[in-house]
Write an enzyme that holds these catalytic residues in place. Sequence first.
Site, PDB file in Angstrom:
ATOM      1  CE1 TYR A 113      69.110  57.136 -71.998  1.00  0.00           C
ATOM      2  CE2 TYR A 113      69.319  55.456 -70.635  1.00  0.00           C
ATOM      3  CZ  TYR A 113      70.125  56.849 -71.303  1.00  0.00           C
ATOM      4  OH  TYR A 113      70.930  57.478 -70.418  1.00  0.00           O
ATOM      5  CB  THR A 119      69.172  64.319 -62.528  1.00  0.00           C
ATOM      6  OG1 THR A 119      69.220  63.436 -64.270  1.00  0.00           O
ATOM      7  CG2 THR A 119      71.163  63.955 -62.128  1.00  0.00           C
ATOM      8  CG  PHE A 134      67.304  60.318 -66.329  1.00  0.00           C
ATOM      9  CD1 PHE A 134      68.386  60.008 -68.005  1.00  0.00           C
ATOM     10  CD2 PHE A 134      66.666  59.743 -66.570  1.00  0.00           C
ATOM     11  CE1 PHE A 134      68.441  59.321 -68.672  1.00  0.00           C
ATOM     12  CE2 PHE A 134      67.542  58.275 -67.479  1.00  0.00           C
ATOM     13  CZ  PHE A 134      68.007  58.127 -67.926  1.00  0.00           C
TER      14      PHE A 134
HETATM   15  P1  NDP Z   1      69.582  65.529 -67.308  1.00  0.00           P
HETATM   16  O1  NDP Z   1      67.776  66.211 -67.425  1.00  0.00           O
HETATM   17  O2  NDP Z   1      69.210  66.566 -65.815  1.00  0.00           O
HETATM   18  O3  NDP Z   1      70.298  66.641 -67.718  1.00  0.00           O
HETATM   19  C1  NDP Z   1      70.540  66.667 -69.426  1.00  0.00           C
HETATM   20  C2  NDP Z   1      71.494  67.755 -69.394  1.00  0.00           C
HETATM   21  O4  NDP Z   1      71.376  66.753 -71.061  1.00  0.00           O
HETATM   22  C3  NDP Z   1      71.058  68.543 -69.746  1.00  0.00           C
HETATM   23  O5  NDP Z   1      71.728  69.561 -69.245  1.00  0.00           O
HETATM   24  C4  NDP Z   1      69.739  69.185 -71.277  1.00  0.00           C
HETATM   25  O6  NDP Z   1      70.111  70.373 -71.454  1.00  0.00           O
HETATM   26  C5  NDP Z   1      70.777  68.489 -72.234  1.00  0.00           C
HETATM   27  N1  NDP Z   1      70.957  67.879 -73.160  1.00  0.00           N
HETATM   28  C6  NDP Z   1      69.663  67.723 -73.443  1.00  0.00           C
HETATM   29  N2  NDP Z   1      69.056  67.382 -74.932  1.00  0.00           N
HETATM   30  C7  NDP Z   1      69.726  67.857 -75.595  1.00  0.00           C
HETATM   31  C8  NDP Z   1      70.215  68.257 -76.466  1.00  0.00           C
HETATM   32  N3  NDP Z   1      69.369  68.043 -77.588  1.00  0.00           N
HETATM   33  N4  NDP Z   1      71.239  69.182 -77.112  1.00  0.00           N
HETATM   34  C9  NDP Z   1      72.270  69.795 -76.455  1.00  0.00           C
HETATM   35  N5  NDP Z   1      71.816  68.981 -74.852  1.00  0.00           N
HETATM   36  C10 NDP Z   1      70.571  68.457 -74.750  1.00  0.00           C
HETATM   37  O7  NDP Z   1      69.765  64.770 -67.291  1.00  0.00           O
HETATM   38  P2  NDP Z   1      71.089  64.051 -66.362  1.00  0.00           P
HETATM   39  O8  NDP Z   1      71.913  65.318 -65.514  1.00  0.00           O
HETATM   40  O9  NDP Z   1      70.875  62.551 -65.590  1.00  0.00           O
HETATM   41  O10 NDP Z   1      71.865  63.304 -67.616  1.00  0.00           O
HETATM   42  C11 NDP Z   1      72.856  63.577 -68.460  1.00  0.00           C
HETATM   43  C12 NDP Z   1      73.331  62.116 -69.273  1.00  0.00           C
HETATM   44  O11 NDP Z   1      74.008  61.645 -68.644  1.00  0.00           O
HETATM   45  C13 NDP Z   1      72.724  62.225 -69.992  1.00  0.00           C
HETATM   46  O12 NDP Z   1      73.965  61.904 -70.952  1.00  0.00           O
HETATM   47  C14 NDP Z   1      72.377  60.520 -69.232  1.00  0.00           C
HETATM   48  O13 NDP Z   1      71.623  60.022 -70.394  1.00  0.00           O
HETATM   49  C15 NDP Z   1      73.320  60.293 -68.218  1.00  0.00           C
HETATM   50  N6  NDP Z   1      73.379  59.351 -67.259  1.00  0.00           N
HETATM   51  C16 NDP Z   1      71.766  59.537 -66.553  1.00  0.00           C
HETATM   52  C17 NDP Z   1      71.528  58.620 -65.470  1.00  0.00           C
HETATM   53  C18 NDP Z   1      70.902  59.256 -64.441  1.00  0.00           C
HETATM   54  O14 NDP Z   1      70.031  58.308 -63.849  1.00  0.00           O
HETATM   55  N7  NDP Z   1      70.413  60.280 -64.281  1.00  0.00           N
HETATM   56  C19 NDP Z   1      72.292  57.630 -65.367  1.00  0.00           C
HETATM   57  C20 NDP Z   1      73.011  57.258 -66.748  1.00  0.00           C
HETATM   58  C21 NDP Z   1      73.093  57.947 -67.117  1.00  0.00           C
HETATM   59  P3  NDP Z   1      68.919  71.373 -72.197  1.00  0.00           P
HETATM   60  O15 NDP Z   1      67.416  70.578 -71.961  1.00  0.00           O
HETATM   61  O16 NDP Z   1      69.174  72.785 -72.241  1.00  0.00           O
HETATM   62  O17 NDP Z   1      69.675  71.346 -73.597  1.00  0.00           O
HETATM   63  C1  8X3 Z   2      70.294  56.748 -67.255  1.00  0.00           C
HETATM   64  C2  8X3 Z   2      69.272  55.102 -65.866  1.00  0.00           C
HETATM   65  O1  8X3 Z   2      68.530  52.819 -65.124  1.00  0.00           O
HETATM   66  O2  8X3 Z   2      66.892  54.774 -66.163  1.00  0.00           O
HETATM   67  O3  8X3 Z   2      70.431  55.839 -66.971  1.00  0.00           O
HETATM   68  O4  8X3 Z   2      68.779  53.331 -67.550  1.00  0.00           O
HETATM   69  S1  8X3 Z   2      68.154  53.758 -66.406  1.00  0.00           S
END
Ligand code: NDP
Ligand code: 8X3
Length: 251
Positions: free
Chosen positions: A151, A186, A188
């Site tokens: 990741y 989220t 996530f």
């Molecule tokens: P969520 O799991 O809540 O949202 C992820 C989104 O990505 C969903 O809308 C999902 O939609 C979409 N997605 C995942 N896989 C696919 C795919 N193969 N094709 C199309 N869409 C896809 O997580 P977050 O909102 O937290 O994540 C959003 C971004 O933020 C990511 O890039 C994550 O790495 C990043 N991030 C998150 C952090 C956290 O702590 N939450 C911290 C740092 C970065 P669907 O399943 O409907 O396709």
């Molecule tokens: C998502 C935050 O700390 O799980 O990018 O890597 S962490």
Amino acid sequence: MKKTILITGATSGIGKATAALFAEKEFRLVLCGRREERLADLQMALSNKTDVATLNFDVRDRDAVSQALRTLKAEFSAVDVLINNAGNAHGLDTIQEGSPEDWDAMLDINVKGLLYVAKAIIPTMIERQFGHIINIGSLAGKEVYPKGNVYCASKHAVDAITQGMRMDLNAHGIRVGAINPGLVETEFSEVRFKGDIQRAKTVYQGYAPLKAEDIADIIYFVVSRPYHVNIADLLVLPTAQASSSIVKKES
Ligand code: NDP
Ligand code: 8X3
């Protein structure tokens, strides 16, 4: 005049909160994700505020990405702002125990998917010599933590790709930047732990994590700067978090 924003991963978390905020801000929305029902619900919820188009595709599928974007009606096809947000972590394992399926998912979605979407949108931005691309990276793109291996690699790649995009698109007047969040509550962690909701909950317990709306606010701030201002790179942490492994929790 209304601008158009395309958000990948709009069905949940950061992407969904960003869609809701930009619906209030004179933007028409192109919302993308795999979960069709959620896209339909979002369209229904936000259509009384602005024009909303939805695109249902998996960012891993290069043909599906370009095909879906080709179907956009004229009023949505000149994308002014691209939020490359779709992505997840899959698993939290040592390198020796990690699953190659999880590695494929993270590299295919977080890295190659981001590239496929950008590749489909960039030509119209170049044509118009105008546009703004924001890639959602992570603290995991700035440092590495135990069991974060692939990741973290995927988000380090997002960091490198963002810098490269900014250089290559500089001649075309296109803004490119990244927003790198720390812990945001989220779906996530539910995805990372493959539906283990109890385990996912513990990630956000004992302190105040960021909310998806916090990142949406920051995205809006970045987008709404005057066009000569490009916020190139932001690291956004909960106050309780100092690094990936230092989080001040109530015991
Ligand atoms: P969520 O799991 O809540 O949202 C992820 C989104 O990505 C969903 O809308 C999902 O939609 C979409 N997605 C995942 N896989 C696919 C795919 N193969 N094709 C199309 N869409 C896809 O997580 P977050 O909102 O937290 O994540 C959003 C971004 O933020 C990511 O890039 C994550 O790495 C990043 N991030 C998150 C952090 C956290 O702590 N939450 C911290 C740092 C970065 P669907 O399943 O409907 O396709
Ligand atoms: C998502 C935050 O700390 O799980 O990018 O890597 S962490």
